[in-house]
Design a protein around this motif. Structure first.
Motif, PDB file in Angstrom:
ATOM      1  N   VAL A   1       1.134  -1.143  -0.425  1.00 38.19           N
ATOM      2  CA  VAL A   1       0.051   0.184   0.328  1.00 38.19           C
ATOM      3  C   VAL A   1       0.886   1.741   0.405  1.00 38.19           C
ATOM      4  N   THR A   2       0.745   2.044  -0.848  1.00 36.58           N
ATOM      5  CA  THR A   2       1.103   3.077  -1.335  1.00 36.58           C
ATOM      6  C   THR A   2       0.734   4.496  -0.773  1.00 36.58           C
ATOM      7  N   LEU A   3       0.696   5.907   0.121  1.00 36.56           N
ATOM      8  CA  LEU A   3       0.030   6.523   0.312  1.00 36.56           C
ATOM      9  C   LEU A   3       0.237   7.380  -0.183  1.00 36.56           C
ATOM     10  N   VAL A   4       0.151   8.546  -1.046  1.00 42.26           N
ATOM     11  CA  VAL A   4       0.542  10.290  -1.667  1.00 42.26           C
ATOM     12  C   VAL A   4      -0.016  11.268  -1.152  1.00 42.26           C
ATOM     13  N   HIS A   5       0.846  12.071  -0.383  1.00 40.86           N
ATOM     14  CA  HIS A   5      -0.222  12.963  -0.368  1.00 40.86           C
ATOM     15  C   HIS A   5       0.641  14.660  -0.770  1.00 40.86           C
ATOM     16  N   ARG A   6      -0.113  15.534  -1.346  1.00 35.39           N
ATOM     17  CA  ARG A   6       1.047  16.633  -1.614  1.00 35.39           C
ATOM     18  C   ARG A   6       1.864  17.497  -0.642  1.00 35.39           C
ATOM     19  N   GLY A   7       0.679  17.136   0.416  1.00 34.67           N
ATOM     20  CA  GLY A   7       1.281  18.679   1.905  1.00 34.67           C
ATOM     21  C   GLY A   7       2.114  17.290   2.215  1.00 34.67           C
ATOM     22  N   SER A   8       2.662  18.528   3.280  1.00 33.07           N
ATOM     23  CA  SER A   8       3.964  18.599   4.166  1.00 33.07           C
ATOM     24  C   SER A   8       3.574  17.004   5.283  1.00 33.07           C
ATOM     25  N   ARG A   9       2.658  16.735   5.907  1.00 35.62           N
ATOM     26  CA  ARG A   9       2.134  15.885   6.716  1.00 35.62           C
ATOM     27  C   ARG A   9       0.466  15.640   5.954  1.00 35.62           C
ATOM     28  N   LEU A  10       0.103  14.430   6.929  1.00 36.93           N
ATOM     29  CA  LEU A  10      -1.038  13.544   6.680  1.00 36.93           C
ATOM     30  C   LEU A  10      -1.825  14.614   8.267  1.00 36.93           C
ATOM     31  N   LEU A  11      -2.745  14.246   7.842  1.00 38.31           N
ATOM     32  CA  LEU A  11      -4.354  14.964   8.609  1.00 38.31           C
ATOM     33  C   LEU A  11      -4.046  16.464   8.887  1.00 38.31           C
ATOM     34  N   GLU A  12      -3.679  17.068   7.496  1.00 39.70           N
ATOM     35  CA  GLU A  12      -3.221  18.820   8.267  1.00 39.70           C
ATOM     36  C   GLU A  12      -4.107  19.529   8.517  1.00 39.70           C
ATOM     37  N   PHE A  13      -5.194  19.251   8.344  1.00 41.17           N
ATOM     38  CA  PHE A  13      -6.110  20.523   8.660  1.00 41.17           C
ATOM     39  C   PHE A  13      -5.934  19.962  10.868  1.00 41.17           C
ATOM     40  N   ILE A  14      -5.919  19.501  11.195  1.00 40.57           N
ATOM     41  CA  ILE A  14      -5.674  18.436  12.652  1.00 40.57           C
ATOM     42  C   ILE A  14      -4.731  19.377  13.044  1.00 40.57           C
ATOM     43  N   GLY A  15      -4.152  18.599  14.757  1.00 44.82           N
ATOM     44  CA  GLY A  15      -2.504  19.506  14.678  1.00 44.82           C
ATOM     45  C   GLY A  15      -1.496  18.542  14.196  1.00 44.82           C
TER      46      GLY A  15
END
Length: 218
Positions: A158-172
């Motif tokens: 499983v590969t997860l690609v996210h354009r942001g610098s961290r996961l769940l950006e709108f949370i802490g």
């Protein structure tokens, strides 16, 4: 709750959380008509679990008639509203004393419970048949889906690609770090700072548009 005088007619348009709960609570105190394009209420936040375990959907996809047996269920989309009545796509016209609009957001979904369950079964079969799975987006849905798949199918890549610098950006930041640590501990490859070119799919492969992304592994 006291019964409405003379069993007033309450028409509820929309069978999501708000509309379904209201229909359930009012069915013994009013002449309730629930208008929905689909015949069921779905616990939407259970969707990711349903994809990997279709039998779970049997408990999270519930026909309106099961929880509101005393209400009239009209399985058709509402297309017109006047001061006195609601018209549905199939030509049904329902007069009302009280009207509740609880349509929420517009979404394309199967009309019957059986079709919805079949969709979940089909998604699980795709996962079972895949050697590797790419998930685009590290928000709540992407993180949850990656977790569900790796839990039920630990042998899948499983590969997860996210354009942001961290996961769940709108949370802490702490929540994002915890999610990252958990996923990588389960051998999920997490690639941050990259986006996927959805137009580049050829023969089942994808091209990442930003080669400067950070790869996180256990």
């Amino acid at each position: 709750m006291e019964a409405l005088v003379g069993k007033k007619c309450v028409v509820i348009v929309g069978g999501g959380v708000a509309g379904s709960l209201l229909a359930k609570n009012l069915q013994n105190f009013a002449d309730v008509h629930l208008i929905d394009a689909k015949e069921y209420f779905e616990i939407a936040w259970a969707g990711m679990r349903c994809i990997v375990e279709p039998s779970f959907a049997e408990r999270s996809v519930i026909k309106h008639s099961e929880y509101a047996p005393n209400a009239t269920i009209i399985c058709s989309a509402a297309v017109g509203v006047t001061e006195n009545e609601v018209t549905t796509e199939d030509g049904h016209r329902t007069a009302y004393d009280y009207l509740v609009i609880a349509t929420g957001h517009n979404d394309t979904t199967p009309a019957t419970k059986q079709e919805k369950l079949s969709n979940y079964q089909s998604e699980q079969e795709k996962i079972k048949a895949a050697n590797s799975i790419l998930i685009v987006g590290g928000g709540p849905s992407g993180v949850e889906l990656a977790g569900e798949i790796t839990t039920d199918f630990p042998g899948k890549k499983v590969t997860l690609v996210h354009r942001g610098s961290r996961l769940l950006e709108f949370i802490g930041e702490k929540a994002g770090k915890k999610a990252l640590d958990w996923l990588t501990a389960k051998n999920v490859e997490v690639i941050l700072g990259q986006s996927v070119d959805l137009n580049s799919c050829t023969d089942g492969s994808w091209l990442l548009s930003n080669i400067r992304g950070r790869v996180c592994r256990s």
